[in-house]
Design a protein around this motif. Structure first.
Motif, PDB file in Angstrom:
ATOM      1  N   PHE A  35       0.833  -1.214   0.000  1.00 21.75           N
ATOM      2  CA  PHE A  35       0.000   0.000   0.000  1.00 21.75           C
ATOM      3  C   PHE A  35       0.864   1.258   0.000  1.00 21.75           C
ATOM      4  O   PHE A  35       0.616   2.190  -0.762  1.00 21.75           O
ATOM      5  CB  PHE A  35      -0.916   0.046   1.225  1.00 21.75           C
ATOM      6  CG  PHE A  35      -2.160  -0.765   1.104  1.00 21.75           C
ATOM      7  CD1 PHE A  35      -3.028  -0.611   0.036  1.00 21.75           C
ATOM      8  CD2 PHE A  35      -2.485  -1.690   2.084  1.00 21.75           C
ATOM      9  CE1 PHE A  35      -4.182  -1.360  -0.065  1.00 21.75           C
ATOM     10  CE2 PHE A  35      -3.643  -2.445   1.988  1.00 21.75           C
ATOM     11  CZ  PHE A  35      -4.490  -2.283   0.916  1.00 21.75           C
ATOM     12  N   ASN A  38       2.694   1.761  -3.401  1.00 20.72           N
ATOM     13  CA  ASN A  38       1.754   2.201  -4.438  1.00 20.72           C
ATOM     14  C   ASN A  38       1.326   3.642  -4.216  1.00 20.72           C
ATOM     15  O   ASN A  38       1.268   4.429  -5.169  1.00 20.72           O
ATOM     16  CB  ASN A  38       0.546   1.277  -4.496  1.00 20.72           C
ATOM     17  CG  ASN A  38       0.857  -0.043  -5.165  1.00 20.72           C
ATOM     18  OD1 ASN A  38       1.953  -0.266  -5.657  1.00 20.72           O
ATOM     19  ND2 ASN A  38      -0.096  -0.934  -5.160  1.00 20.72           N
ATOM     20  N   GLY A  77      -1.936   0.108  -8.491  1.00 18.44           N
ATOM     21  CA  GLY A  77      -3.066   0.635  -7.750  1.00 18.44           C
ATOM     22  C   GLY A  77      -3.967   1.589  -8.502  1.00 18.44           C
ATOM     23  O   GLY A  77      -4.861   2.191  -7.905  1.00 18.44           O
ATOM     24  N   ASN A 117      -5.749  -3.678  -3.076  1.00 18.52           N
ATOM     25  CA  ASN A 117      -6.115  -2.285  -3.329  1.00 18.52           C
ATOM     26  C   ASN A 117      -7.361  -1.961  -2.527  1.00 18.52           C
ATOM     27  O   ASN A 117      -8.378  -2.619  -2.663  1.00 18.52           O
ATOM     28  CB  ASN A 117      -6.393  -2.047  -4.821  1.00 18.52           C
ATOM     29  CG  ASN A 117      -5.118  -2.036  -5.616  1.00 18.52           C
ATOM     30  OD1 ASN A 117      -4.038  -2.263  -5.091  1.00 18.52           O
ATOM     31  ND2 ASN A 117      -5.230  -1.764  -6.888  1.00 18.52           N
TER      32      ASN A 117
END
Length: 151
Positions: A35, A38, A77, A117
């Protein structure tokens, strides 16, 4: 166009390297790294420049390059509703009858809901089947032409 694709491929390599996603075993805590990586990439001004260049040159990309860019941008993402994703997707839809098995593989990987995502959830995974519809005919043709398991 080749340089743009190479830049996107390099980002994917860095993503896998930085998040441990290249490893055969996904370790606890890697999701957070994924996360964070991205988000940093998507928010970086140079990435936005790269997307602008890709948008300008998208018509010049080969189908293989288009499919590869589509897949990697999704893994980074980008959402299915992002302008560049829609543009690349529509190029693939309009060329569906000309796709080879490698390009089809990249496109179908790009179109599935991304597991890590936050913008995609279980409902998105259930509705993802419609995204694949334009490619089913071509995939069927390729499968029907196979004469052995290795084909």
């Amino acid at each position: 166009p080749n340089e743009i694709t190479q830049a996107v491929v390099t980002l994917h390599y860095l993503q896998k390297r930085e998040t441990g996603k290249h490893a055969h075993v996904w370790k606890e805590g890697n999701e957070l790294k994924y996360f964070e990586f991205n988000n940093e990439v998507l928010e970086h001004e140079k990435f936005q420049e790269l997307i602008s260049h890709l948008d300008r040159l998208a018509d010049q990309l080969s189908l293989q390059e288009t499919a590869l860019n589509l897949m990697i941008l999704r893994k980074l993402g980008m959402q299915l509703s992002d302008e560049i994703i829609v543009k690349l997707y529509l190029k693939m839809v309009h060329s569906a009858n000309d796709l080879d098995i490698s390009s089809l593989s990249l496109v179908t990987t790009a179109l599935r809901a991304r597991l890590y995502n936050s913008h995609e959830n279980y409902n998105a995974m259930k509705s993802s089947k419609l995204r694949f519809q334009p490619f089913v005919q071509r995939l069927s043709e390729i499968l029907e032409s196979c004469e052995s398991v290795t084909d």
